[in-house]
Design a protein around this motif. Sequence first.
Motif, PDB file in Angstrom:
ATOM      1  N   ASP A 195       0.823  -1.211   0.000  1.00 15.85           N
ATOM      2  CA  ASP A 195       0.000   0.000   0.000  1.00 15.85           C
ATOM      3  C   ASP A 195       0.855   1.259   0.000  1.00 15.85           C
ATOM      4  O   ASP A 195       0.503   2.264  -0.631  1.00 15.85           O
ATOM      5  CB  ASP A 195      -0.971   0.001   1.185  1.00 15.85           C
ATOM      6  CG  ASP A 195      -0.273  -0.090   2.533  1.00 15.85           C
ATOM      7  OD1 ASP A 195       0.909  -0.467   2.590  1.00 15.85           O
ATOM      8  OD2 ASP A 195      -0.920   0.232   3.553  1.00 15.85           O
ATOM      9  N   GLU A 196       2.000   1.211   0.691  1.00 15.75           N
ATOM     10  CA  GLU A 196       2.904   2.362   0.688  1.00 15.75           C
ATOM     11  C   GLU A 196       3.528   2.559  -0.693  1.00 15.75           C
ATOM     12  O   GLU A 196       3.665   3.690  -1.178  1.00 15.75           O
ATOM     13  CB  GLU A 196       3.995   2.189   1.739  1.00 15.75           C
ATOM     14  CG  GLU A 196       3.484   2.226   3.171  1.00 15.75           C
ATOM     15  CD  GLU A 196       4.615   2.141   4.181  1.00 15.75           C
ATOM     16  OE1 GLU A 196       5.765   2.463   3.818  1.00 15.75           O
ATOM     17  OE2 GLU A 196       4.347   1.727   5.332  1.00 15.75           O
ATOM     18  N   SER A 199       1.013   4.087  -3.046  1.00 19.51           N
ATOM     19  CA  SER A 199       0.810   5.499  -2.741  1.00 19.51           C
ATOM     20  C   SER A 199       1.938   6.356  -3.302  1.00 19.51           C
ATOM     21  O   SER A 199       1.701   7.422  -3.891  1.00 19.51           O
ATOM     22  CB  SER A 199       0.706   5.691  -1.223  1.00 19.51           C
ATOM     23  OG  SER A 199       0.555   7.063  -0.900  1.00 19.51           O
TER      24      SER A 199
END
Length: 258
Positions: A195-196, A199
């Motif tokens: 998820d990082e 992003s």
Amino acid sequence: MTEIFVSPQRVSARDDLTVVDVRREWDYANDHIPGAVHVPFERFRDSGDAMEGTLPTPTAFGSLLGGAGIEPRDRIVAYDGGRGVYASRLLVTAEVLGHDPDRLHLMDGDIRAWRRNHETTDAVPDTETAEYVCEPRADGALIGADELEDALDSDAVVVDTRDPVEYDTVHLPGAVNLQWRTLVDDETRRLRPRDELESILQAHGLHPDRPVRLYCNTGRRLSFVYTVLLELGYEDIGFYEGGIEAWAEHGGPVETTS
């Protein structure tokens, strides 16, 4: 989805993996993952005119890998001492020169990450010279200057993986500057959670449904970014090996950051 990054735990149970250390000779001699063969980074870089960028010739690369006992059908997992940026270059080079990309992996982390839970050795494994014949891919991700120039007038995201100072001095029009280090956790030296990563990439305009075209000067930084994008499921990725100097010789447009 292709699994390119593999954990140190997976490497430790490597019954089907050929582990390759790409660090310098004295680092490998001091300590390495048990059973790892040695293919030093500086040996598979070539700034000559025979191939694009720093790619070695097929003959030279085949001799290097065969000399380490590596065969064309081996499932390779590479590692280094620099969070994977040097090891990723081995994988990209092998892919361009014909190794099955589904059999190319990067250890998630580096030798320091390995040492946290596993032992190292200074014992050099016994290997027999193998025959490794390269068959360069005609349909791979390597692109030429004309293809990169075409990308400037398309919906592709052109990514400059050089340092910010280099980027500010001169870069391709519209290119975004993405630093490979932002994709790695400094403390664990391993890839950031998915998820990082998503992003960070989305903040730079990168999405799996958009073509991505990468360029650098030395090749290792774009190699790491390329490997991460493959891990995340990006399919339309191309990379230009020439660097800014070759791009300038081609007559391609550039701009600066004021």
